[in-house]
Design a protein around this motif. Structure first.
Motif, PDB file in Angstrom:
ATOM      1  N   SER A   1     -66.773  38.047  69.818  1.00 12.38           N
ATOM      2  CA  SER A   1     -67.484  39.329  69.330  1.00 12.38           C
ATOM      3  C   SER A   1     -69.092  38.885  69.180  1.00 12.38           C
TER       4      SER A   1
ATOM      5  N   ALA B   1     -70.416  38.618  72.599  1.00 20.10           N
ATOM      6  CA  ALA B   1     -70.610  40.038  73.002  1.00 20.10           C
ATOM      7  C   ALA B   1     -71.782  40.693  72.424  1.00 20.10           C
TER       8      ALA B   1
ATOM      9  N   VAL C   1     -74.625  39.456  73.836  1.00 19.92           N
ATOM     10  CA  VAL C   1     -74.865  40.015  75.326  1.00 19.92           C
ATOM     11  C   VAL C   1     -75.648  41.614  75.076  1.00 19.92           C
ATOM     12  N   PHE C   2     -75.134  42.058  73.991  1.00 18.71           N
ATOM     13  CA  PHE C   2     -75.512  43.513  73.931  1.00 18.71           C
ATOM     14  C   PHE C   2     -77.141  43.525  73.527  1.00 18.71           C
TER      15      PHE C   2
ATOM     16  N   GLY D   1     -73.795  46.368  83.859  1.00 20.41           N
ATOM     17  CA  GLY D   1     -73.006  45.708  83.010  1.00 20.41           C
ATOM     18  C   GLY D   1     -71.865  45.964  82.682  1.00 20.41           C
ATOM     19  N   TYR D   2     -71.811  47.354  82.676  1.00 19.75           N
ATOM     20  CA  TYR D   2     -70.621  48.355  82.280  1.00 19.75           C
ATOM     21  C   TYR D   2     -69.511  47.950  83.587  1.00 19.75           C
TER      22      TYR D   2
ATOM     23  N   LEU E   1     -68.260  44.282  83.070  1.00 23.61           N
ATOM     24  CA  LEU E   1     -67.343  44.205  82.012  1.00 23.61           C
ATOM     25  C   LEU E   1     -65.678  45.042  82.324  1.00 23.61           C
TER      26      LEU E   1
ATOM     27  N   PHE F   1     -71.259  51.296  77.363  1.00 22.70           N
ATOM     28  CA  PHE F   1     -71.447  49.663  77.751  1.00 22.70           C
ATOM     29  C   PHE F   1     -70.841  48.945  76.590  1.00 22.70           C
ATOM     30  N   LEU F   2     -71.074  49.385  75.399  1.00 26.88           N
ATOM     31  CA  LEU F   2     -70.447  48.868  73.982  1.00 26.88           C
ATOM     32  C   LEU F   2     -69.000  48.905  73.959  1.00 26.88           C
TER      33      LEU F   2
ATOM     34  N   LEU G   1     -67.576  46.595  76.611  1.00 32.61           N
ATOM     35  CA  LEU G   1     -67.595  45.232  75.921  1.00 32.61           C
ATOM     36  C   LEU G   1     -66.521  44.941  74.838  1.00 32.61           C
TER      37      LEU G   1
END
Ligand code: ATP
Ligand code: MG
Lengths: 319, 246
Positions: free
Chosen positions: A11, A14, A17-18, A33-34, A37, A158-159, A162
């Motif tokens: 996490s 992650a 990254v976010f 990125g989506y 992932l 994206f989140l 992730l």
């Protein structure tokens, strides 16, 4: 490392990254990125059945599509927030996985793979003829522009992906170190000997198909919102089936690290190729790399580096 | 009849048109040491496969420990306390020797209803103990590919023993072993038997069979042709003919 330490570590990575993506302040990175992932989740999910148990699933796209179409269905029937849709998609595709398992797991080797391919064709035909979710025309899924607290919708998606990736990796790693993971490995190695040693092979394979299918469906759930317009041809697309196999094979199938590396590498490569050349070369690229790896390094990237790095580490003992 | 551990009644198995087992009856009392012999292709391994659920028999029934086994798959029979070694060793190649033994401990011993769950330390101890018993001490971290054929057979036997069986069926566990190793394994099986484990020994090495068995069963072309005291069976005219006829 215990599983929750691992989850925390993942996490943290992650989150980094976010925020890095936020700092770049360009929605393209979230878009690209989506996709990467999403492949991390798909590859990890495929590997639970394909890598750990040795059953090669050619029908990943079908599970992905079941997830995506669950969203389309609920978008029309009963609008729900995406996390709830992810859960429902997981249940739907998990059940499909369980059913497929029941029907096909008595088949070994290539026959099982062919059956999964057939499953994809059957499901696609069903969806094409199901008008409520758009049939062959496809369906529009209009997404809001903004999400409270987070910002643009693509950042939100994206989140979510992730979080799914972190979850999938944590599940895969936990399996690997558990009694279940040892059981899976005996199935890959020798099913007759496994049964003779007390391993309930059919039950374990059903657990694997269900888990693997559920995770793939979860990866597909946010997809309609991401793409805005879902048609059967894109949801059941060949790229999903091919990448779900190629990424773990190239990364290495025996541990959770392999699919992650494979997905990051191939996923990024395909994003770059899409921008610089054309998305048409993506599958060609994946195919060539896959052939290369199968010949030169059948154990994938993890297999290449392990002799230098993993030797000293003792394998964890299951409870 | 007193309670038998294993009761096989009219067991039949075909492969296509070929009759591999033809109405085999066999009963084994708890604590017995039984030798099973017969020429190549007489159906010994097929019998083991049918007893253990690896193959499904077409006719007849198997009772074990007071239960009818029909409909039970192999892992259920293993959990009930029936263990076998494979004639051609079938180790789990991607696992270390220690992990190979850990599988029956995790999946057969720990899965038994009412049985105490082994801790990680206990599991490790049991692995080491079993490896010591078969003469593979110190090879816990090796992989099956590092073992010789002979050591592979020992691993196969150890893995069968690991499931803590009531009945252990050793299918030619000694082929290729040296004279002294054969004696070691026979002694090991006798020791296991003294601990209360019933043992069926399938073997071509007559010295081992004769020194081990309290009773000898002979299978020829899928039929049981003799069953009795080893010294009597071995003098039996029909048995002699079967072996001489080879
Ligand atoms: N899966 C199978 N399919 C077809 N025929 C088989 C199969 N398994 C065994 N057979 C045949 O059944 C017969 C009995 O085989 P089995 O392996 O039981 O003999 P065996 O007594 O164990 O011999 P050996 O002493 O050589 O181990 C043989 O003729 C064999 O060819
Ligand atoms: Mg045999």
């Amino acid at each position: 490392m215990r599983w929750w330490t691992f989850l925390l570590a993942c996490s943290a990575v992650a989150a980094a990254v976010f925020f890095a993506a936020c700092w770049l302040a360009n929605d393209y990175y979230f878009f690209a990125g989506y996709t990467v992932l999403q492949f991390v989740v798909l590859a990890t999910a495929w590997n639970i059945l394909g890598g750990y148990c040795g059953y090669v699933n050619f029908g990943s796209a079908a599970f992905f599509a079941v997830g995506a179409y669950t969203t389309v269905f609920f978008h029309k029937a009963l609008p729900l927030p995406i996390p709830a849709l992810v859960l429902l998609a997981g249940i739907a595709s998990g059940l499909i996985g369980l059913g497929t398992g029941y029907l096909t797991l008595r088949l070994r080797g290539a026959f099982f793979s062919i059956a999964t391919l057939a499953l994809a064709v059957v499901l696609q035909t069903l969806v094409v003829n199901w008008n409520y979710v758009g049939g062959s025309r496809g369906a529009y899924v209009v997404r809001p522009n903004e999400v409270a607290l987070i910002g643009s919708y693509v950042q939100y998606l994206f989140l979510i992906m992730l979080a799914l990736a972190v979850g999938a990796l944590a599940v895969a790693r936990a399996i690997e170190r558990s009694r279940l993971g040892f059981g899976f490995a005996t199935i890959r190695d020798d099913e007759l000997a496994a049964e003779a040693s007390g391993v309930p092979t059919l039950k374990l394979k059903l657990i694997a198909t269900t888990l693997s299918g559920a995770l793939m469906g979860m990866a597909g759930a946010p997809f309609p919102y991401y793409i805005g317009y879902l048609e059967p041809a894109s949801a059941f697309g060949l790229p999903y089936a091919v990448n779900a196999i190629a990424m773990p094979m190239i990364g290495g199938t025996t541990s959770w690290v392999g699919p992650l590396i494979g997905a990051l590498l191939l996923g990024t490569l395909q994003q770059v190729a899409t921008v610089t050349i054309s998305s048409a070369v993506n599958l060609l690229l994946v195919g060539l790399l896959l052939v290369g790896f199968v010949i030169v390094a059948p154990k994938g990237i993890v297999g290449l580096v392990q002799p230098y790095w993993g030797r000293k580490r003792k394998r964890a003992e299951p409870p | 009849m007193t309670a038998q551990l294993l009761e096989v009644d009219g067991l039949g198995k075909r492969f296509g048109g070929f009759v591999a087992l033809d109405g085999v009856d066999l009963s084994i009392a708890p604590g017995e040491r039984v030798g099973l012999i017969g020429p190549n292709g007489s159906g010994k391994s097929t019998l083991v496969n049918c007893l253990c659920g690896t193959l499904a028999n077409e006719t007849g029934s198997v009772r074990f420990d007071g239960r009818d086994l029909s409909g039970l798959v192999a892992h259920q029979r293993t959990r009930l306390g029936m263990a076998r070694s494979f004639q051609l060793p079938r180790p789990f190649p991607s696992m270390t020797v220690g992990d190979n033994l850990r599988i029956p401990l995790l999946y057969a011993v720990n899965a038994r209803p009412g049985a105490a769950h082994l801790s990680v330390a206990e599991t490790r101890e049991r692995c080491a103990e079993l490896l010591g018993l078969v003469g593979l001490a110190g090879r816990v971290h090796d992989y099956p590919r590092d073992l010789t054929q002979v050591d592979m057979r020992k691993l196969e036997l150890a893995r069968a023993m690991a499931s803590d069986p009531k009945l252990l069926i050793a299918d030619e566990a000694m082929a290729g072993l040296s004279h002294s190793e054969v004696s070691d394994i026979v002694a090991l099986l006798v020791r296991l038997n003294e601990r209360g484990i019933t043992v069926i020994l399938i073997e071509h090495i007559m010295r081992a069979v004769m020194s081990f068995s309290q009773r000898l069963v002979v299978l020829v072309s899928g039929k049981k042709i003799a069953d009795g005291r080893p010294d009597e069976v071995i003098r039996d005219a029909e048995v002699e003919r079967a072996y001489l006829g080879q």
